[in-house]
Design a protein around this motif. Structure first.
Motif, mmCIF file in Angstrom:
data_model
loop_
_atom_site.group_PDB
_atom_site.id
_atom_site.type_symbol
_atom_site.label_atom_id
_atom_site.label_comp_id
_atom_site.label_asym_id
_atom_site.label_seq_id
_atom_site.Cartn_x
_atom_site.Cartn_y
_atom_site.Cartn_z
ATOM 1 N N UNK A 190 0.846 -1.196 0.000
ATOM 2 C CA UNK A 190 0.000 0.000 0.000
ATOM 3 C C UNK A 190 0.880 1.244 0.000
ATOM 4 N N UNK A 191 1.549 1.460 -1.106
ATOM 5 C CA UNK A 191 2.431 2.610 -1.203
ATOM 6 C C UNK A 191 1.659 3.691 -1.946
ATOM 7 N N UNK A 192 1.107 4.615 -1.206
ATOM 8 C CA UNK A 192 0.366 5.665 -1.881
ATOM 9 C C UNK A 192 0.815 7.007 -1.325
ATOM 10 N N UNK A 193 0.624 8.046 -2.116
ATOM 11 C CA UNK A 193 1.067 9.363 -1.698
ATOM 12 C C UNK A 193 0.230 10.414 -2.395
ATOM 13 N N UNK A 194 0.248 11.614 -1.833
ATOM 14 C CA UNK A 194 -0.498 12.708 -2.446
ATOM 15 C C UNK A 194 0.281 13.246 -3.638
ATOM 16 N N UNK A 195 1.609 13.356 -3.475
ATOM 17 C CA UNK A 195 2.394 13.900 -4.576
ATOM 18 C C UNK A 195 3.418 12.864 -5.033
ATOM 19 N N UNK A 196 3.880 13.047 -6.259
ATOM 20 C CA UNK A 196 4.770 12.063 -6.843
ATOM 21 C C UNK A 196 6.108 12.014 -6.109
ATOM 22 N N UNK A 197 6.516 13.156 -5.548
ATOM 23 C CA UNK A 197 7.820 13.193 -4.896
ATOM 24 C C UNK A 197 7.823 12.456 -3.567
ATOM 25 N N UNK A 198 6.635 12.284 -2.997
ATOM 26 C CA UNK A 198 6.574 11.522 -1.743
ATOM 27 C C UNK A 198 6.851 10.043 -1.970
ATOM 28 N N UNK A 199 6.751 9.612 -3.220
ATOM 29 C CA UNK A 199 6.954 8.193 -3.503
ATOM 30 C C UNK A 199 8.426 7.805 -3.511
ATOM 31 N N UNK A 200 9.305 8.795 -3.433
ATOM 32 C CA UNK A 200 10.732 8.485 -3.379
ATOM 33 C C UNK A 200 11.084 8.079 -1.959
ATOM 34 N N UNK A 201 11.491 6.825 -1.808
ATOM 35 C CA UNK A 201 11.843 6.325 -0.486
ATOM 36 C C UNK A 201 13.352 6.430 -0.312
ATOM 37 N N UNK A 202 13.763 7.107 0.746
ATOM 38 C CA UNK A 202 15.184 7.280 1.008
ATOM 39 C C UNK A 202 15.731 6.032 1.700
ATOM 40 N N UNK A 203 17.055 5.867 1.719
ATOM 41 C CA UNK A 203 17.633 4.695 2.401
ATOM 42 C C UNK A 203 17.186 4.568 3.846
ATOM 43 N N UNK A 204 17.028 5.684 4.537
ATOM 44 C CA UNK A 204 16.584 5.610 5.931
ATOM 45 C C UNK A 204 15.176 5.055 6.044
ATOM 46 N N UNK A 205 14.324 5.402 5.074
ATOM 47 C CA UNK A 205 12.968 4.859 5.102
ATOM 48 C C UNK A 205 12.975 3.389 4.717
ATOM 49 N N UNK A 206 13.820 3.038 3.731
ATOM 50 C CA UNK A 206 13.880 1.641 3.294
ATOM 51 C C UNK A 206 14.450 0.741 4.376
ATOM 52 N N UNK A 207 15.263 1.315 5.271
ATOM 53 C CA UNK A 207 15.895 0.496 6.298
ATOM 54 C C UNK A 207 14.927 0.134 7.403
ATOM 55 N N UNK A 208 13.757 0.779 7.430
ATOM 56 C CA UNK A 208 12.782 0.457 8.472
ATOM 57 C C UNK A 208 11.823 -0.592 7.965
#
Lengths: 405, 307
Positions: free
Chosen positions: B260-278
């Protein structure tokens, strides 16, 4: 196209004729337009206009490497992604001169047949909608869920799983089924068949679970018959509508359920058996009616045969490795040319590959089943009523994206 | 025969439909109820055996203590979706010398105006977005009154968490250049401009004040990854094929069952390494929506218990 002016009145022999577009916003499957010329209620001419969803798959193949071609090659027919990547994988294997392990062959067959059922259920459900039978749509999509879950358990994704690779499959089937899914299947079983699952507990073992889903789906298929296929509404809408005679079907070169619905017994799985199909017993259903009803019935019986194939494949599947030892992303393919075909859900899908020994193909030509079947649209939609156009269109199981590639 | 068949064909559909009228409905009220039919495990790949383990192909999971920053996943993705970019973490700081800091404390309008322009352009929506650029959408502002003493001057750190991007200069272009343009019209002079991959800076001066905006790389302190280079995934592009997982020779990348990867804007869909590590549950982007009230929650639980 010169015939852009929509709704232009012109005098046709026998009366004033009206030309208009059906589509390109979804006449059912995808973006596709039929330019219809009608006199009164009767269609005198149909001019199919494909190309709205052209993606340049063939050219894209020349820029991507042998393995990275796989994810985009399944996009033309996402419901049947196994059928679309099957010939590509077979062709690359023939070029490399390798044979996948035995277990991989069976896993591929299971996956291809699961996707065939899913694709056919979509076809049957939407055909129900077009014949004014919305219950069928709900039933088909409800039952499809459990087959798609099986696909996801094996391949990791519901539809576009990128599961086949040259040299085998990417991962083995799981050992166990998640507990939640077992519970959910039990609940659905009770809801659909009105009784508890026999023996109480749904098996946890993957093989047994898959067999249980197959059995359940077989029972459900028996219920589809009185609900849609033997109901008077459906029969009146489809019997002797869109008759494609045997000799016409052969000379037009249609494939798949359309050809078999015209009484020609032709199936790539039997004619040029590949992978594990030679070891599996199944029939190729054909119907002699040559009309929309026959084509639909061929699709229905094919689902029954697919269930049989999956059951046999699960039982016969040997243990062992599922993939050759090779680099996961970069493989070496010698120069040469090769042609391979496999039976996708909509018919024979063929791929021609020419390699010049580099890390990517020199040329890939895809001959998809919908591309072969589109020629039947102007042939069949002629001298029919407007109300029959969606029925005929759907009975061909035409998929615009697959045709445009 | 004909009549009997006709009657049968008319009544049988009604009969098989009626059977279902008396059965319980099935609908899963997503997202209030979870769809149960997902394997818990994500797709993994064993590079030694050369074979994957079955599992869901959902959002990625990055093990930063295993990742060496080799870029194999980036290479694998380049031909598929171009979703993965290798990124560094950056800090953005404003550097002032002693004299500027004295004037800053005395609220000299030039200095305060310059800092205000830089901070406000940094916190505003970027005016210029490089195509396929990966600057983090989320960033936490710090308390900018917190001034750190460094050698020969003072610095103000603008971001709390690192900003991830492939090139340092990209952050300058997107987040600072609005202020630079504004200050140049106000009489500031662009003295020095450094635009490298791992660090970038602009130096502005007016009269004898000098203010420097510096984008500098953060050393994450992983032994196996000296350059601190980690993959970021753009889920607006990712097709979840999992070939990046296959390509990773260190088992640093896996997939989870989160879809369930959803976002309001397209730029929110970029997951940074810190987010991916969680793990998905730590990141808390999915789950029961908070707007659901107590009665509805109870009803959901009750419904589950009954069946």
């Amino acid at each position: 196209m010169a015939r852009e002016e929509v709704k232009s009145l012109e005098v046709y022999e026998g009366g004033p004729a009206l030309t208009f577009s059906m589509g390109p916003q979804h006449p059912g499957t995808g973006h596709f337009r039929m330019i219809l010329t009608v006199v009164g209620d009767v269609v005198v001419r149909c001019d199919p206009d494909p190309g709205f969803v052209h993606r340049g798959e063939e050219k894209m193949c020349e820029y991507k490497t042998w393995i990275t071609n796989i994810p985009h090659l399944e996009r033309p027919a996402i419901l049947d992604s196994a059928g679309m990547t099957y010939p590509y994988v077979l062709a690359v294997e023939r070029l490399m001169g390798v044979e996948p392990p035995e277990r991989a062959k069976y896993l591929r067959v299971i996956m291809a047949e699961l996707q065939r059922i899913c694709s056919h259920l979509y076809w049957l459900g939407l055909m129900g909608v077009f014949a004014g039978h919305a219950t069928m749509y709900m039933w088909c999509f409800g039952d499809r869920e459990y087959l798609v879950d099986l696909t996801q358990l094996i391949g990791g994704q519901r539809i576009t799983h990128s599961y086949f690779v040259p040299g085998g499959v990417r991962n083995d089937a799981p050992v166990n089924v998640p507990k939640e899914l077992m519970k959910d299947f039990r609940r659905y079983y009770r809801m659909m068949l009105g009784k508890d699952y026999p023996g109480g507990e749904v098996p946890e073992d993957f093989r047994k679970y898959a067999l249980a889903v197959c059995d359940f789906f077989d029972t459900r298929l028996d219920e589809y018959y009185p609900m849609l296929l033997d109901s008077s509404i459906f029969i009146y809408r489809t019997k002797s509508i869109g008759v494609l005679k045997k000799e016409d079907a052969v000379s037009l070169g249609v494939v798949g359920p359309v050809l078999r619905g015209s009484g020609v017994k032709s199936d790539t799985r039997i004619d040029e058996p590949y992978d594990a199909y030679p070891y599996i017993k199944f029939n190729v259903p054909t119907m002699e009616g040559c009309d929309s009803y026959s084509r639909m019935m061929v699709g229905y019986y094919e689902m029954k045969e697919s269930v049989r194939i999956i059951k046999q494949a699960i039982e016969q599947m040997p243990e062992g490795p599922v993939k050759l030892k090779q680099h996961p992303v970069t493989i070496r393919v010698p120069a040469g040319e090769v042609f391979a075909s496999a039976e996708a859900a909509r018919g024979q899908c063929s791929i021609y590959i020419r390699s010049d020994g580099t890390d990517r193909p020199y040329r890939v030509k895809i001959c998809s089943p919908s591309f072969r079947n589109i020629i039947a649209i102007p042939h069949l939609i002629r001298e029919v009523r407007i109300a029959d156009v969606p029925i005929i269109y759907w009975s061909l199981n035409y998929w615009p994206v697959e045709c445009d590639r | 025969m004909g009549i009997a068949q006709g009657v049968k064909r008319t009544l049988m559909p009604i009969y098989s439909g009626l059977k279902h009228v008396f059965l319980k409905p099935y609908t899963v009220k997503w997202p209030y109820e979870k769809v149960p039919n997902l394997p818990d495990e994500g797709y993994r790949f064993d590079p030694k055996a050369g074979i994957g383990y079955p599992g869901s192909k959902g959002r990625h999971m990055l093990y930063m203590e295993k990742c060496t920053g080799c870029g194999s996943c980036d290479l694998a993705c380049q031909n598929i979706a171009e979703a993965i970019t290798m990124t560094y973490g950056f800090d953005v700081v404003i550097v002032m010398d002693e004299k500027c800091y004295e004037h800053f404390k005395a609220s000299t309008p030039e200095i305060v105006g310059a800092l205000d322009a830089i901070v406000s352009s940094f916190s505003a929506e970027p005016s210029y977005i490089q195509y396929n650029s990966l600057s983090s959408f989320f960033w936490t502002p710090t308390d900018i009154r917190q001034v750190i003493k460094i050698e020969g001057g003072y610095e103000i750190k603008l971001n709390l968490e690192p900003i991830f991007d492939a090139r340092a200069v990209e952050i300058l272009y997107q987040k600072v250049y609005t202020a630079v343009e504004k200050l140049r019209t106000a009489g500031w002079e662009l003295r020095k401009h450094e635009a490298a991959t791992e660090s970038a800076s602009v130096e502005l001066s007016k009269h004898d004040f000098t203010v420097k905006v510096l984008v500098r790389k953060i050393d994450m302190g992983y032994k196996q990854n000296k350059r601190s280079l980690f993959p970021s995934v753009d889920y607006g592009r990712c097709v979840m094929c999992g070939f990046c997982v296959d390509a990773c020779p260190f088992q640093a990348l896996e997939m989870t069952s989160e879809f369930e990867i959803s976002a309001i804007s397209r730029r929110e869909l970029v997951y940074t390494p810190n987010m991916l590590a969680k793990r998905p549950e730590e990141l808390n982007v999915t789950g029961v929506p908070p707007e659901l009230n107590v009665i509805e929650r109870t009803r959901m639980v009750f419904r589950r218990l009954v069946w």
